[in-house]
Write a protein that holds these residues in place. Structure first.
Motif, PDB file in Angstrom:
ATOM      1  N   GLY A 131     -52.062  51.860  40.267  1.00 48.26           N
ATOM      2  CA  GLY A 131     -52.207  52.556  39.000  1.00 48.26           C
ATOM      3  C   GLY A 131     -52.145  54.063  39.064  1.00 48.26           C
ATOM      4  O   GLY A 131     -52.299  54.728  38.038  1.00 48.26           O
ATOM      5  N   ILE A 132     -51.889  54.655  40.248  1.00 48.15           N
ATOM      6  CA  ILE A 132     -51.816  56.107  40.385  1.00 48.15           C
ATOM      7  C   ILE A 132     -50.440  56.484  40.926  1.00 48.15           C
ATOM      8  O   ILE A 132     -49.987  55.948  41.933  1.00 48.15           O
ATOM      9  N   ILE A 277     -51.595  42.248  33.903  1.00 42.61           N
ATOM     10  CA  ILE A 277     -50.977  43.259  33.047  1.00 42.61           C
ATOM     11  C   ILE A 277     -51.743  44.565  33.226  1.00 42.61           C
ATOM     12  O   ILE A 277     -52.957  44.611  33.073  1.00 42.61           O
ATOM     13  N   LYS A 278     -51.013  45.630  33.547  1.00 45.31           N
ATOM     14  CA  LYS A 278     -51.637  46.891  33.935  1.00 45.31           C
ATOM     15  C   LYS A 278     -51.014  48.062  33.179  1.00 45.31           C
ATOM     16  O   LYS A 278     -49.912  47.941  32.627  1.00 45.31           O
ATOM     17  N   SER A 279     -51.726  49.223  33.207  1.00 44.33           N
ATOM     18  CA  SER A 279     -51.167  50.416  32.549  1.00 44.33           C
ATOM     19  C   SER A 279     -51.754  51.712  33.100  1.00 44.33           C
ATOM     20  O   SER A 279     -51.931  52.674  32.362  1.00 44.33           O
ATOM     21  N   GLY A 280     -52.030  51.746  34.392  1.00 46.54           N
ATOM     22  CA  GLY A 280     -52.478  52.982  35.014  1.00 46.54           C
ATOM     23  C   GLY A 280     -53.981  53.050  35.183  1.00 46.54           C
ATOM     24  O   GLY A 280     -54.745  52.354  34.518  1.00 46.54           O
ATOM     25  N   ARG A 281     -54.382  53.950  36.095  1.00 50.00           N
ATOM     26  CA  ARG A 281     -55.772  54.007  36.525  1.00 50.00           C
ATOM     27  C   ARG A 281     -56.419  55.345  36.168  1.00 50.00           C
ATOM     28  O   ARG A 281     -55.954  56.414  36.562  1.00 50.00           O
ATOM     29  N   GLU A 315     -56.517  48.047  36.117  1.00 49.75           N
ATOM     30  CA  GLU A 315     -55.867  49.325  35.811  1.00 49.75           C
ATOM     31  C   GLU A 315     -55.242  49.228  34.419  1.00 49.75           C
ATOM     32  O   GLU A 315     -54.100  48.788  34.283  1.00 49.75           O
ATOM     33  N   ALA A 316     -56.012  49.613  33.394  1.00 49.03           N
ATOM     34  CA  ALA A 316     -55.549  49.467  32.013  1.00 49.03           C
ATOM     35  C   ALA A 316     -55.811  50.730  31.202  1.00 49.03           C
ATOM     36  O   ALA A 316     -56.066  50.665  29.999  1.00 49.03           O
TER      37      ALA A 316
END
Length: 459
Positions: A131-132, A277-281, A315-316
């Motif tokens: 997520g980084i 399902i993720k979108s960054g940390r 990581e959302a």
């Protein structure tokens, strides 16, 4: 039981299928699925093949085919597109970078065997690690800013991930990356790669459009198996993922900051989350500020995971919305201790972001180790890389869940006192053999269970 709950004894169609907002039922959220699927169109390619053996490749399991794949991909791209074909044996290779209009076709019976030599995945590329954003080893199959790309065929991609396992969870490199993310260090200065120990993914496409991954088998990835990032129009179909025995943290399919995604007809036997399902940390995820949205998951089989079958997070930080899952089987073999959760939504007080409009229906699950539906804003694996920014989790429906066996509760919701989980409907569902009986609701409100039973009693 902590938190508020209302139980409906008479279920209207709209109340069961839609969300109740200020006492008024909205339209069925599933009405949006057809429009999402109509936008997701797999790429098409010119009818021209570029056989790797014509560019010096050898399917003997020993010859390094890295240059042969590069030449074949470049030739296909220069010709306007086509299939780069691997067939008839085992191709040892380093990193493969796809270019626009190229379909990497691994024929049935063929295998791509990825080299354990970490230098085969250099120079560093733009990537994301848990997520980084950073510069790190490229994924074994990688693309950046490409359009119309695919990996297809009935063959196998074997990451030999066990050779990367000594790198562990990244140690001081992971600590440094989190610090860079929290401090806002420019991404160009977050250079890792050679001499560092952040394991690459097996497949990662960054800022790409029109993606197809179809028919392949993935074995032993060094980390996550399929990881599209900041990409759009993605189809994953008929894929078999056997990620156990890899490098660790071996998720299946993890779309991150992606829009219009269709994951279907696939089988997951993973060493960690099956679909996440993720979108960054944390700070870095909020800087990018790109949600994952308009995702349809259907007709999949989840064989094994020591976490969750279908997950959102942890990581959302960019948010997740309009997530649909239906007609999936979790632990169809009915063997104890194969999966923890059927649905796992996880975030923390450092993430921020909004997770909303999440809809599941017609999911079956057997003999789960944990609660079949677990929503937590206190995820213990989240760590701390920045200030407290509470997430928002709201507006979810779960219909016709049939669960036979859980060593904990039926539905477990674990919100924050400063940010309660709100507006969740679990309707027309049946939970049996739930060891602790009932549900556990903490820091939540407007959680309802119309037409749902737990161990034969109204929820």
């Amino acid at each position: 039981m902590v938190g508020s709950r209302r139980t409906f004894f008479k279920v209207s169609g709209l109340a069961a299928a839609g969300m109740l907002v200020h006492g008024t039922a909205k339209a069925d959220p599933w009405d949006e699925v057809d429009a999402i699927l109509a936008r997701i169109k797999p790429p098409a390619f010119p009818d021209e093949d570029f056989d790797v053996t014509a560019y010096g490749g050898k399917a003997d399991g020993k010859t390094d085919n890295t240059a042969a794949f590069r030449k074949a991909v470049e030739a296909a791209n220069a010709a306007g597109g086509g299939r780069v074909v691997a067939k008839g044996g085992t191709f040892l290779t380093g990193g493969i970078t796809l270019l626009s209009n190229v379909n990497l076709f691994v024929d049935k019976g063929a295998k791509l065997l990825f080299s354990p030599d970490q230098k085969k995945y250099l120079p560093v590329v733009e990537t994301r690690w848990q997520g980084i954003e950073c510069l790190n080893h490229q994924a074994f199959v990688y693309a950046n800013k490409a359009t119309n790309i695919a990996i297809t065929g009935g063959g196998t991609l074997d990451g030999q991930g066990q050779t990367w396992k000594p790198w562990g969870s990244g140690g001081s490199d992971w600590s440094q990356l989190q610090k860079w993310g929290a401090d806002g260090t420019p991404v160009a200065q977050r250079k890792l790669g050679d001499g560092h120990k952040l394991r690459p993914n097996l497949i990662q496409f960054v800022s790409c459009e029109n993606i197809l991954i179809s028919g392949i088998t993935i074995e032993r990835p060094p980390m996550w198996s399929v990881h599209p990032v900041k990409s759009r129009n993605i189809t994953v179909e008929g894929v078999t993922i056997n990620s156990r025995g890899g490098g660790g943290n071996n998720d299946g399919v993890d779309p991150e900051c992606c829009t219009d995604v269709h994951i279907k007809d696939s089988t997951f036997n993973t060493g960690d989350d099956c679909i996440a399902i993720k979108s960054g940390r944390d700070v870095d995820g909020r800087r990018v500020n790109m949600p994952s949205q308009n995702i349809v998951i259907e007709n999949n089989k989840f064989v094994f995971s020591n976490r969750g079958a279908i997950c959102i997070g942890s990581e959302a930080s960019g948010g997740a919305r309009n997530i649909y899952a239906r007609n999936c089987a979790v632990n169809q073999a009915n063997t104890s201790d194969q999966l923890w959760y059927a649905v796992f939504i996880k975030t923390s007080k450092y993430r921020g972001g909004v997770v909303e409009n999440v809809h599941f229906r017609d999911i079956t699950a057997n003999k789960l180790t944990k609660s079949p539906v677990f929503i937590t804003l206190n995820y213990s694996g989240s760590g701390n890389s920045g200030p407290v920014v509470n997430p928002v989790v709201r507006n979810m429906t779960f219909e016709r869940l049939i669960v036979a066996g859980s060593k904990e509760y039926a539905v477990e919701i674990d919100g924050l006192s400063a940010s309660k989980v709100t507006n969740v409907i679990v309707s027309n569902s049946k939970f049996t053999a739930i060891s602790k009986g009932g549900n556990k609701l903490t820091n939540s409100q407007n959680i309802t269970f119309p037409g749902t039973t737990v161990n034969g009693k109204p929820a």
